[in-house]
Scaffold this motif. Structure first.
Motif, PDB file in Angstrom:
ATOM      1  N   HIS A 285     -35.399  31.550 -29.975  1.00 52.86           N
ATOM      2  CA  HIS A 285     -36.018  31.840 -28.686  1.00 52.86           C
ATOM      3  C   HIS A 285     -35.631  30.772 -27.650  1.00 52.86           C
ATOM      4  CE1 HIS A 285     -38.775  33.754 -25.983  1.00 52.86           C
ATOM      5  NE2 HIS A 285     -39.426  32.617 -25.788  1.00 52.86           N
ATOM      6  N   ARG A 286     -35.648  29.499 -28.051  1.00 56.41           N
ATOM      7  CA  ARG A 286     -35.231  28.413 -27.155  1.00 56.41           C
ATOM      8  C   ARG A 286     -33.775  28.586 -26.748  1.00 56.41           C
ATOM      9  NH1 ARG A 286     -37.484  24.282 -30.987  1.00 56.41           N
ATOM     10  NH2 ARG A 286     -35.303  24.092 -31.489  1.00 56.41           N
ATOM     11  N   ARG A 287     -32.936  28.937 -27.711  1.00 61.51           N
ATOM     12  CA  ARG A 287     -31.508  29.101 -27.435  1.00 61.51           C
ATOM     13  C   ARG A 287     -31.262  30.248 -26.469  1.00 61.51           C
ATOM     14  NH1 ARG A 287     -26.776  30.117 -31.843  1.00 61.51           N
ATOM     15  NH2 ARG A 287     -25.072  29.904 -30.376  1.00 61.51           N
ATOM     16  N   LYS A 288     -32.014  31.336 -26.617  1.00 61.43           N
ATOM     17  CA  LYS A 288     -31.884  32.478 -25.724  1.00 61.43           C
ATOM     18  C   LYS A 288     -32.231  32.079 -24.293  1.00 61.43           C
ATOM     19  CE  LYS A 288     -33.590  37.156 -25.015  1.00 61.43           C
ATOM     20  NZ  LYS A 288     -34.537  38.161 -25.463  1.00 61.43           N
ATOM     21  N   ILE A 289     -33.267  31.292 -24.122  1.00 63.99           N
ATOM     22  CA  ILE A 289     -33.655  30.827 -22.787  1.00 63.99           C
ATOM     23  C   ILE A 289     -32.565  29.943 -22.202  1.00 63.99           C
ATOM     24  CG2 ILE A 289     -35.285  29.365 -21.521  1.00 63.99           C
ATOM     25  CD1 ILE A 289     -37.455  30.392 -23.452  1.00 63.99           C
ATOM     26  N   LEU A 290     -32.050  29.012 -23.010  1.00 64.08           N
ATOM     27  CA  LEU A 290     -31.022  28.097 -22.516  1.00 64.08           C
ATOM     28  C   LEU A 290     -29.729  28.812 -22.149  1.00 64.08           C
ATOM     29  CD1 LEU A 290     -31.482  24.990 -24.810  1.00 64.08           C
ATOM     30  CD2 LEU A 290     -32.084  25.230 -22.410  1.00 64.08           C
ATOM     31  N   LYS A 291     -29.387  29.866 -22.873  1.00 67.53           N
ATOM     32  CA  LYS A 291     -28.154  30.598 -22.579  1.00 67.53           C
ATOM     33  C   LYS A 291     -28.277  31.443 -21.314  1.00 67.53           C
ATOM     34  CE  LYS A 291     -25.752  30.803 -26.887  1.00 67.53           C
ATOM     35  NZ  LYS A 291     -24.366  30.611 -26.577  1.00 67.53           N
ATOM     36  N   SER A 292     -29.491  31.812 -20.940  1.00 67.68           N
ATOM     37  CA  SER A 292     -29.682  32.669 -19.776  1.00 67.68           C
ATOM     38  C   SER A 292     -29.849  31.887 -18.475  1.00 67.68           C
ATOM     39  CB  SER A 292     -30.902  33.569 -19.986  1.00 67.68           C
ATOM     40  OG  SER A 292     -32.077  32.787 -20.014  1.00 67.68           O
TER      41      SER A 292
ATOM     42  N   ARG B  92     -38.872  22.037 -19.019  1.00 64.24           N
ATOM     43  CA  ARG B  92     -40.090  22.669 -18.514  1.00 64.24           C
ATOM     44  C   ARG B  92     -40.015  24.197 -18.656  1.00 64.24           C
ATOM     45  NH1 ARG B  92     -44.104  20.788 -15.901  1.00 64.24           N
ATOM     46  NH2 ARG B  92     -43.089  18.837 -15.353  1.00 64.24           N
ATOM     47  N   GLU B  93     -38.845  24.769 -18.464  1.00 63.37           N
ATOM     48  CA  GLU B  93     -38.686  26.218 -18.543  1.00 63.37           C
ATOM     49  C   GLU B  93     -38.939  26.718 -19.976  1.00 63.37           C
ATOM     50  OE1 GLU B  93     -36.688  24.638 -15.041  1.00 63.37           O
ATOM     51  OE2 GLU B  93     -36.645  24.051 -17.135  1.00 63.37           O
TER      52      GLU B  93
ATOM     53  N   LEU C 248     -27.826  23.126 -14.979  1.00 63.20           N
ATOM     54  CA  LEU C 248     -28.151  22.244 -13.858  1.00 63.20           C
ATOM     55  C   LEU C 248     -29.464  22.622 -13.179  1.00 63.20           C
ATOM     56  CD1 LEU C 248     -24.598  21.858 -12.312  1.00 63.20           C
ATOM     57  CD2 LEU C 248     -25.834  20.212 -13.723  1.00 63.20           C
ATOM     58  N   ASP C 249     -29.974  23.835 -13.465  1.00 60.48           N
ATOM     59  CA  ASP C 249     -31.234  24.281 -12.874  1.00 60.48           C
ATOM     60  C   ASP C 249     -32.442  23.998 -13.761  1.00 60.48           C
ATOM     61  OD1 ASP C 249     -29.937  25.246 -10.639  1.00 60.48           O
ATOM     62  OD2 ASP C 249     -29.625  27.233 -11.515  1.00 60.48           O
ATOM     63  N   LEU C 250     -32.221  23.387 -14.922  1.00 59.35           N
ATOM     64  CA  LEU C 250     -33.326  23.083 -15.832  1.00 59.35           C
ATOM     65  C   LEU C 250     -34.004  21.776 -15.442  1.00 59.35           C
ATOM     66  CD1 LEU C 250     -31.648  23.988 -19.238  1.00 59.35           C
ATOM     67  CD2 LEU C 250     -33.376  25.302 -18.009  1.00 59.35           C
ATOM     68  N   THR C 251     -35.262  21.632 -15.853  1.00 63.61           N
ATOM     69  CA  THR C 251     -36.053  20.445 -15.549  1.00 63.61           C
ATOM     70  C   THR C 251     -36.403  19.743 -16.853  1.00 63.61           C
ATOM     71  OG1 THR C 251     -37.014  21.674 -13.713  1.00 63.61           O
ATOM     72  CG2 THR C 251     -38.103  19.618 -14.333  1.00 63.61           C
ATOM     73  N   PRO C 252     -35.751  18.603 -17.161  1.00 61.60           N
ATOM     74  CA  PRO C 252     -36.044  17.916 -18.421  1.00 61.60           C
ATOM     75  C   PRO C 252     -37.402  17.199 -18.398  1.00 61.60           C
ATOM     76  CG  PRO C 252     -34.340  16.743 -17.197  1.00 61.60           C
ATOM     77  CD  PRO C 252     -34.675  17.972 -16.418  1.00 61.60           C
ATOM     78  N   VAL C 253     -38.027  17.161 -19.586  1.00 57.73           N
ATOM     79  CA  VAL C 253     -39.323  16.515 -19.776  1.00 57.73           C
ATOM     80  C   VAL C 253     -39.222  15.640 -21.021  1.00 57.73           C
ATOM     81  CG1 VAL C 253     -41.777  16.924 -20.232  1.00 57.73           C
ATOM     82  CG2 VAL C 253     -40.492  18.530 -18.818  1.00 57.73           C
ATOM     83  N   ARG C 254     -39.674  14.391 -20.925  1.00 55.89           N
ATOM     84  CA  ARG C 254     -39.653  13.488 -22.081  1.00 55.89           C
ATOM     85  C   ARG C 254     -40.670  13.935 -23.128  1.00 55.89           C
ATOM     86  NH1 ARG C 254     -40.820   8.943 -18.373  1.00 55.89           N
ATOM     87  NH2 ARG C 254     -38.888   8.589 -17.260  1.00 55.89           N
TER      88      ARG C 254
END
Length: 126
Positions: A5-12, A121-122, A16-22
Motif C-alpha cells: 500500500h505504501r509503495r502504491k502511494i509512492l509510485k502515484s 505525511r501523505e 518532490l511533492d512529498l512531505t518527509p516526517v522524522r
C-alpha cells in the motif's frame, strides 16, 4: 499500513511533492552533525536491561554534513523540493555537480524511508 500500500502511494506521486516526517529521535554532536538514535529494542525487558549498560539503549547512526543539513530541514511541513532548494543554496560548494542535487537528496531520503527513519505525511494520512 503494509508495504504494498505504501509503495502504491509512492509510485502515484511525484517524489518532490512529498512531505518527509522524522520517525526517530536525534541529537546534535559538537561539530553540528546529527546522530540518529535507533533504539536497540523496541520495548520490553531487554530495553530496560540495556538502558543502564555501557552499550546504552540506542545505536547511533552518524550523518555527514550534508545528511545532517537534510535531516534538520525535515520538519513535517517542507516538501522534498523545498528541502532540495535550501540544501542547494546552503551547501552549493559541497554538492558537485549541482545539477544532480535533487537526485542525491531523493536517494538519501529514499534510504531513510527504507530504513524507517522517516516517513511521508501523505502515507501517514492515507
Amino acid at each position: 499500513m503494509n508495504f504494498l500500500h505504501r509503495r502504491k502511494i509512492l509510485k502515484s506521486v511525484n517524489y518532490l511533492d512529498l512531505t518527509p516526517v522524522r520517525m526517530m529521535e536525534y541529537q546534535l554532536t559538537g561539530e553540528g552533525k546529527v546522530d540518529i538514535l535507533l533504539p536497540r529494542f523496541k520495548k520490553g525487558f531487554w530495553r530496560e536491561v540495556y538502558r543502564n549498560t555501557a552499550k546504552g539503549e540506542f545505536i547511533y547512526i552518524h550523518l555527514d554534513e550534508i545528511g545532517s543539513a537534510i535531516w534538520l530541514l525535515i520538519d513535517g511541513h517542507k516538501k522534498v523540493a523545498e528541502i532540495c532548494l535550501e540544501v542547494q543554496e546552503s551547501k552549493a560548494d559541497k554538492l558537485q555537480p549541482p545539477d544532480e542535487t535533487e537526485k542525491r537528496i531523493t536517494e538519501f531520503l529514499s534510504l531513510l524511508f527504507r530504513e524507517k527513519y522517516i516517513s511521508f505525511r501523505e502515507i501517514l494520512s492515507a
